[in-house]
Design a protein around this motif. Structure first.
Motif, PDB file in Angstrom:
ATOM      1  N   ALA A 140      -0.311  -8.140  -7.931  1.00  0.00           N
ATOM      2  CA  ALA A 140       0.069  -7.730  -6.580  1.00  0.00           C
ATOM      3  C   ALA A 140       0.227  -6.214  -6.495  1.00  0.00           C
ATOM      4  O   ALA A 140      -0.126  -5.598  -5.472  1.00  0.00           O
ATOM      5  CB  ALA A 140       1.376  -8.420  -6.179  1.00  0.00           C
ATOM      6  N   ASP A 143      -3.278  -4.729  -6.262  1.00  0.00           N
ATOM      7  CA  ASP A 143      -3.828  -4.888  -4.912  1.00  0.00           C
ATOM      8  C   ASP A 143      -3.171  -3.918  -3.933  1.00  0.00           C
ATOM      9  O   ASP A 143      -3.844  -3.337  -3.056  1.00  0.00           O
ATOM     10  CB  ASP A 143      -3.646  -6.323  -4.422  1.00  0.00           C
ATOM     11  CG  ASP A 143      -4.514  -7.305  -5.184  1.00  0.00           C
ATOM     12  OD1 ASP A 143      -5.491  -6.861  -5.831  1.00  0.00           O
ATOM     13  OD2 ASP A 143      -4.202  -8.519  -5.152  1.00  0.00           O
ATOM     14  N   TYR A 144      -1.881  -3.750  -4.061  1.00  0.00           N
ATOM     15  CA  TYR A 144      -1.144  -2.854  -3.166  1.00  0.00           C
ATOM     16  C   TYR A 144      -1.628  -1.410  -3.330  1.00  0.00           C
ATOM     17  O   TYR A 144      -1.859  -0.700  -2.340  1.00  0.00           O
ATOM     18  CB  TYR A 144       0.345  -2.977  -3.440  1.00  0.00           C
ATOM     19  CG  TYR A 144       1.193  -1.894  -2.837  1.00  0.00           C
ATOM     20  CD1 TYR A 144       1.292  -1.757  -1.445  1.00  0.00           C
ATOM     21  CD2 TYR A 144       1.893  -1.011  -3.645  1.00  0.00           C
ATOM     22  CE1 TYR A 144       2.062  -0.753  -0.887  1.00  0.00           C
ATOM     23  CE2 TYR A 144       2.674  -0.009  -3.097  1.00  0.00           C
ATOM     24  CZ  TYR A 144       2.756   0.116  -1.730  1.00  0.00           C
ATOM     25  OH  TYR A 144       3.523   1.106  -1.170  1.00  0.00           O
ATOM     26  N   ARG A 146      -4.528  -0.412  -4.466  1.00  0.00           N
ATOM     27  CA  ARG A 146      -5.900  -0.295  -3.989  1.00  0.00           C
ATOM     28  C   ARG A 146      -5.962  -0.214  -2.467  1.00  0.00           C
ATOM     29  O   ARG A 146      -6.686   0.613  -1.887  1.00  0.00           O
ATOM     30  CB  ARG A 146      -6.727  -1.493  -4.477  1.00  0.00           C
ATOM     31  CG  ARG A 146      -8.213  -1.369  -4.090  1.00  0.00           C
ATOM     32  CD  ARG A 146      -9.048  -2.516  -4.626  1.00  0.00           C
ATOM     33  NE  ARG A 146      -8.657  -3.798  -4.067  1.00  0.00           N
ATOM     34  CZ  ARG A 146      -7.952  -4.717  -4.717  1.00  0.00           C
ATOM     35  NH1 ARG A 146      -7.579  -4.494  -5.978  1.00  0.00           N
ATOM     36  NH2 ARG A 146      -7.633  -5.867  -4.138  1.00  0.00           N
ATOM     37  N   GLU A 147      -5.174  -1.079  -1.796  1.00  0.00           N
ATOM     38  CA  GLU A 147      -5.154  -1.052  -0.338  1.00  0.00           C
ATOM     39  C   GLU A 147      -4.588   0.265   0.191  1.00  0.00           C
ATOM     40  O   GLU A 147      -5.041   0.775   1.239  1.00  0.00           O
ATOM     41  CB  GLU A 147      -4.331  -2.223   0.204  1.00  0.00           C
ATOM     42  CG  GLU A 147      -4.966  -3.579   0.018  1.00  0.00           C
ATOM     43  CD  GLU A 147      -6.239  -3.721   0.831  1.00  0.00           C
ATOM     44  OE1 GLU A 147      -6.366  -3.040   1.881  1.00  0.00           O
ATOM     45  OE2 GLU A 147      -7.110  -4.504   0.436  1.00  0.00           O
ATOM     46  N   SER A 156      -9.581   0.690   4.736  1.00  0.00           N
ATOM     47  CA  SER A 156      -8.778  -0.515   4.913  1.00  0.00           C
ATOM     48  C   SER A 156      -7.939  -0.396   6.182  1.00  0.00           C
ATOM     49  O   SER A 156      -7.527   0.702   6.583  1.00  0.00           O
ATOM     50  CB  SER A 156      -7.875  -0.726   3.696  1.00  0.00           C
ATOM     51  OG  SER A 156      -7.017  -1.841   3.901  1.00  0.00           O
ATOM     52  N   GLU A 160      -4.076  -5.056   6.557  1.00  0.00           N
ATOM     53  CA  GLU A 160      -4.363  -5.434   5.171  1.00  0.00           C
ATOM     54  C   GLU A 160      -3.447  -4.689   4.196  1.00  0.00           C
ATOM     55  O   GLU A 160      -2.985  -5.255   3.192  1.00  0.00           O
ATOM     56  CB  GLU A 160      -5.830  -5.129   4.849  1.00  0.00           C
ATOM     57  CG  GLU A 160      -6.804  -6.025   5.567  1.00  0.00           C
ATOM     58  CD  GLU A 160      -8.233  -5.626   5.316  1.00  0.00           C
ATOM     59  OE1 GLU A 160      -9.122  -6.498   5.422  1.00  0.00           O
ATOM     60  OE2 GLU A 160      -8.472  -4.429   5.021  1.00  0.00           O
ATOM     61  N   ASP A 163       0.060  -6.287   4.392  1.00  0.00           N
ATOM     62  CA  ASP A 163       0.090  -7.599   3.741  1.00  0.00           C
ATOM     63  C   ASP A 163       0.169  -7.440   2.217  1.00  0.00           C
ATOM     64  O   ASP A 163       0.928  -8.152   1.546  1.00  0.00           O
ATOM     65  CB  ASP A 163      -1.160  -8.406   4.118  1.00  0.00           C
ATOM     66  CG  ASP A 163      -1.116  -8.894   5.560  1.00  0.00           C
ATOM     67  OD1 ASP A 163      -0.004  -8.895   6.138  1.00  0.00           O
ATOM     68  OD2 ASP A 163      -2.183  -9.270   6.093  1.00  0.00           O
ATOM     69  N   ALA A 164      -0.622  -6.543   1.675  1.00  0.00           N
ATOM     70  CA  ALA A 164      -0.615  -6.304   0.227  1.00  0.00           C
ATOM     71  C   ALA A 164       0.742  -5.764  -0.227  1.00  0.00           C
ATOM     72  O   ALA A 164       1.261  -6.139  -1.289  1.00  0.00           O
ATOM     73  CB  ALA A 164      -1.731  -5.325  -0.144  1.00  0.00           C
ATOM     74  N   LYS A 165       1.332  -4.902   0.588  1.00  0.00           N
ATOM     75  CA  LYS A 165       2.644  -4.343   0.257  1.00  0.00           C
ATOM     76  C   LYS A 165       3.719  -5.424   0.278  1.00  0.00           C
ATOM     77  O   LYS A 165       4.586  -5.475  -0.616  1.00  0.00           O
ATOM     78  CB  LYS A 165       2.993  -3.225   1.239  1.00  0.00           C
ATOM     79  CG  LYS A 165       4.337  -2.585   0.965  1.00  0.00           C
ATOM     80  CD  LYS A 165       4.617  -1.471   1.977  1.00  0.00           C
ATOM     81  CE  LYS A 165       5.961  -0.825   1.697  1.00  0.00           C
ATOM     82  NZ  LYS A 165       6.265   0.264   2.681  1.00  0.00           N
ATOM     83  N   TYR A 168       3.416  -7.698  -2.791  1.00  0.00           N
ATOM     84  CA  TYR A 168       3.885  -7.012  -4.001  1.00  0.00           C
ATOM     85  C   TYR A 168       5.414  -6.942  -4.051  1.00  0.00           C
ATOM     86  O   TYR A 168       6.032  -7.252  -5.079  1.00  0.00           O
ATOM     87  CB  TYR A 168       3.293  -5.610  -4.056  1.00  0.00           C
ATOM     88  CG  TYR A 168       3.980  -4.723  -5.064  1.00  0.00           C
ATOM     89  CD1 TYR A 168       3.892  -4.979  -6.431  1.00  0.00           C
ATOM     90  CD2 TYR A 168       4.755  -3.644  -4.640  1.00  0.00           C
ATOM     91  CE1 TYR A 168       4.549  -4.180  -7.358  1.00  0.00           C
ATOM     92  CE2 TYR A 168       5.407  -2.833  -5.563  1.00  0.00           C
ATOM     93  CZ  TYR A 168       5.314  -3.106  -6.919  1.00  0.00           C
ATOM     94  OH  TYR A 168       5.964  -2.316  -7.822  1.00  0.00           O
TER      95      TYR A 168
END
Length: 231
Positions: A140, A143-144, A146-147, A156, A160, A163-165, A168
């Motif tokens: 997570a 992903d956070y 990267r986003e 991005s 998005e 959501d990633a934040k 995580y």
């Protein structure tokens, strides 16, 4: 039941201090005779005299001391207890089977010293969960990050990224909660043998082991006391 207690004062004898008399003008043999008489009086017993008012105020009664031995013995129940802040009762916070005793009765232990080892199924389950959460947290977090980079580049969307934040932060909070739970149990990491089920009991204070009401192979509950020792 509280009873009234009368205090009796036994007057055995009180030796007075030598009295000093003024010699005046007469000296010589008369003075020496007076000194001899006074020296003889020092060895005589003297009585203590109290006024009726003093006797009534002090509630004192005088009796003649009789020869003999005291035959009355006072007995009373008593309980010896340790000072609360100088004693520790050590037991598991999780149910487990006792697999090893490292110390014995009378041993002197230091703070943090290993006392016993257990195997706990519940502890193995919690540790497995922590390992799983650690892997999810790392994924997570990746992903956070990267986003966030993609958002900075305008690739991005804001949705998005948020959501990633959120994923995580939620995973990290769950991971930290389980880790703190294991820290309370004193078993944040696996035991010396690397087993997830191994539970190490350590002494919270420095002292001497006074009690050990357990045996190897016994299944210990959370309320079971493995040992008790004091400073």
């Amino acid at each position: 039941m509280i009873r009234n207690l009368k205090i009796f004062l036994i007057v055995v004898s009180v030796l007075g201090m030598p009295q000093v008399y003024a010699a005046g003008e007469a000296e010589g043999d008369q003075h020496e005779n007076e000194e001899a008489e006074h020296a003889g009086e020092e060895n005589q017993s003297r009585q203590i005299h109290l006024t009726p008012e003093q006797t009534e105020l002090l509630s004192i009664q005088t009796v003649t001391a009789a020869k003999g031995r005291a035959g009355a013995i006072v007995t009373a129940p008593a309980e010896i207890q340790y000072v609360p802040d100088r004693v520790a009762e050590v037991g598991p916070l999780l149910e487990g089977k006792l697999t090893g005793l490292v110390v014995d009765l009378g041993d002197y232990v230091k703070k943090g010293q290993l006392l016993a080892t257990l195997n706990s199924v519940e502890l193995a389950r919690i540790r497995s969960r922590l390992i799983s959460l650690e892997a999810r947290k790392e994924a997570a977090e990746s992903d956070y990050n990267r986003e966030r980079q993609l958002q900075d580049q305008g690739i991005s969307s804001e949705e998005e990224f948020l959501d990633a934040k959120a994923i995580y932060l939620a995973t990290k909070a769950e991971y930290d909660s389980v880790r703190e739970q294991l820290a309370v149990y004193g078993s944040e990491s696996p035991g010396d043998s690397g087993g997830l089920a191994q539970y190490a009991l350590r002494s919270p204070i420095e002292g001497r082991v006074e009690q050990m009401p357990v045996r190897l192979g016994q299944t210990l509950l959370r309320s079971t006391k493995v040992s008790g020792h004091h400073l």
